[in-house]
Write an enzyme that holds these catalytic residues in place. Structure first.
Site, mmCIF file in Angstrom:
data_model
loop_
_atom_site.group_PDB
_atom_site.id
_atom_site.type_symbol
_atom_site.label_atom_id
_atom_site.label_comp_id
_atom_site.label_asym_id
_atom_site.label_seq_id
_atom_site.Cartn_x
_atom_site.Cartn_y
_atom_site.Cartn_z
ATOM 1 N N SER A 321 48.753 11.556 12.138
ATOM 2 C CA SER A 321 48.245 11.627 10.722
ATOM 3 C C SER A 321 48.170 13.104 10.306
ATOM 4 O O SER A 321 49.660 13.710 10.186
ATOM 5 C CB SER A 321 46.621 11.601 11.189
ATOM 6 O OG SER A 321 46.188 11.381 9.708
ATOM 7 N N ASP A 332 61.222 19.532 7.535
ATOM 8 C CA ASP A 332 61.843 19.270 6.268
ATOM 9 C C ASP A 332 62.331 20.601 5.602
ATOM 10 O O ASP A 332 63.441 20.781 4.938
ATOM 11 C CB ASP A 332 60.961 18.499 5.045
ATOM 12 C CG ASP A 332 60.939 16.983 5.353
ATOM 13 O OD1 ASP A 332 61.862 16.702 6.206
ATOM 14 O OD2 ASP A 332 60.136 16.239 4.643
ATOM 15 N N LYS A 346 51.360 7.543 11.847
ATOM 16 C CA LYS A 346 50.191 7.122 10.665
ATOM 17 C C LYS A 346 50.429 8.028 9.485
ATOM 18 O O LYS A 346 50.251 9.096 9.321
ATOM 19 C CB LYS A 346 48.920 7.553 11.297
ATOM 20 C CG LYS A 346 47.627 7.088 10.458
ATOM 21 C CD LYS A 346 46.320 7.370 11.216
ATOM 22 C CE LYS A 346 45.198 6.995 10.387
ATOM 23 N NZ LYS A 346 45.076 7.937 9.149
#
Length: 514
Positions: A321, A332, A346
């Protein structure tokens, strides 16, 4: 004889009459339901009409069952059953009905302390003989009874106080695990395929921690070690304290340890990521509901982490999560290098909705996306450098189970207080002659027992091969090129999709060839 034949004949007739009456009572209450559904399919308000009719039908069934079941029925049983069934219908393990006890537990957890054993757990919705729905440990909470007993992410809890977890609901599991401080609970743990062993945990007041930090000095390498245990409202401030401390110590590299971090608040993790990312999207949430669509963006004034400091993030299957949001965002933007194992996966966002009677529901309202617009739900985030903790062989699983069951370590440590590192190493060699396990693992188990009444060690370089690898990578003179060359999550998912297409095409071609 004639009378008997007559009664046998009448029974199916009466049953048929009753069945027809029942069908008439139930199906006629929402008048001409079938015709309404049919006509609704040709209108713009089809869903609205169907929804109203289904609600009326459910209400009719509820009333009929309440008034006609063979025994007197507690309305609460029907209410709870209906809500549980409704939430389970999605097949989403995060969309659930929360009874009043669960809501109290949730509130206790949110406010920072609760009574229990300190395990973040999950449970499949469906069970079968082939695949029983045992409770799985997502992650142990540090410095709690479960953590101190050596329970690990991925362990299965087969039974609690003799009750199989496959046969009871998550609510019942939580009721059994929770209890007064100082009382004990007995678990049967399965690790790997065959390793099963009992563990007795003494319940304690669980204080939910958030951040631990300190310096790791190896030669000229001065590494700030930041362990984020969970994302709470206090986490951003604690992370800032850690970064300030590292700056005063002239740190040359940073390790962020997100292993076994089950997540937390999305606003909290966004604030933490903002300390590293100076511009752009940190995370976005997407839903069919406009008010659930949101974008968290970085603010240049919030950035405090120097770009020239190598940053490595440790992840494993217990990272879920919010911890995946931080790892995904820094990956990224090529701001950190990921080491360890694939994360839990998740990628959804839930809201807890309180009901007027102190019950509630937890409903998946949106999915979150990383800066490259990637969702990792049920996929997880792979590390840039995979370093797996040693996996026990089948023989080692049995040896480990025997070691825990025999309880020899606690007995020895009790008889030999104040053991130092040399004593621990010597006893590990003695144990190895009986229990064929790695010396490093044996030293770890002994050390945990020796320190059972002390705060958890910040790190264990003797045992932690993933941390060792992270330190080596952070010290690499080519770190900047290494982190820049790592693929973003979007690139990884596109590559995986292309590989699947090629594999499918090859399989199809192979079938034609035969």
């Amino acid at each position: 004889m004639k009378t008997e034949k007559t009664s046998v004949f009448l029974r199916p007739v009466l049953t048929a009459i009753f069945t027809l009456c029942f069908a008439f009572c139930i199906l006629s209450l929402p008048s001409a339901f079938a015709q309404t559904v049919k006509s609704a399919q040709n209108t713009d308000n089809e869903k609205e009409v169907l929804s109203r009719q289904y609600i009326e039908l459910l209400n009719s069934v509820y009333t009929f069952v309440l008034e006609n079941y063979v025994d007197e029925v507690d309305p609460k049983i029907l209410y709870e059953g209906a809500l549980k069934g409704m939430m389970d219908a999605f097949g989403d393990p995060y969309t659930v009905y929360l009874g009043s006890a669960q809501m109290r537990d949730l509130n206790d957890t949110t406010t920072g302390d609760f009574g229990g054993v300190g395990l973040s757990i999950t449970k499949p919705l469906e069970t079968s003989a082939e695949k029983p729905a045992f409770v799985e440990v997502v992650s142990p909470i540090e410095d709690t009874p479960g953590w101190r007993a050596g329970i690990q992410a991925g362990d299965l809890i087969l039974s609690i106080d003799g009750t199989s977890t496959a046969e009871i609901t998550m609510e019942e599991v939580l009721k059994i695990l929770r209890g007064p401080k100082g009382t004990s609970v007995n678990l049967l743990i399965r690790r790997g395929k065959t390793g099963e062993f009992p563990i007795t945990l003494v319940r304690a007041l669980i204080e939910v921690p958030t951040v631990k930090y300190g310096m790791i000095n190896r030669g000229k390498q001065r590494t700030g070690y930041l362990r984020i245990i969970e994302f709470t409202p206090k986490t951003p401030d604690r992370v800032q304290e850690a970064l300030d401390s590292f700056k005063k110590a002239d740190f040359t590299s940073l390790i962020i340890d997100l292993r076994n971090n089950p997540g937390g608040l999305i606003s909290s993790v966004a604030d933490v990521a903002d300390k590293f990312i100076d511009t752009g999207v940190i995370v976005s949430t997407k839903s069919r509901l406009m008010f659930e669509n949101s974008v968290y963006r970085a603010k240049p004034r919030a950035t405090v982490m120097p770009k020239d400091i190598p940053a490595v993030i440790l992840i494993n299957k217990g990272s879920a999560s919010a911890s995946e949001i931080l790892a995904g965002a820094l990956k990224d933007y090529h701001l950190a290098y990921l080491v360890g194992e694939r994360t839990y996966g998740k990628g959804s966002v839930q809201q807890v909705v309180p009901l007027p009677n102190q019950d509630g529901i937890k409903l998946t309202m949106a999915r979150y996306y990383t800066p490259t617009d990637s969702n990792i739900d049920k996929i997880g985030i792979p590390p840039d450098k995979e370093i797996a903790l040693p996996v026990l062989t089948e023989a080692e699983e049995k040896a480990y189970a025997a070691l825990i069951t025999d309880d020899v370590i606690s007995k020895y440590v009790s008889a030999h207080p104040n053991m130092n590192e040399a004593d621990i190493a010597a006893y590990a060699r003695t144990l190895q002659s009986t229990y064929n396990l790695e010396l490093r693992l044996l030293r770890r188990l002994i050390k945990m027992q020796v320190n059972r009444t002390k705060p958890a060690e910040l790190y264990d370089l003797d045992f932690d091969v993933q941390l060792q690898a992270a330190l080596d990578i952070a010290a690499d003179t080519n770190f900047a090129a290494l982190v820049k060359s790592a693929k973003t999550l979007k690139e990884l998912q596109e590559s995986a999709s292309e590989e699947q297409k090629i594999s499918a095409a090859d399989a199809k071609s192979g079938k034609k060839g035969r």
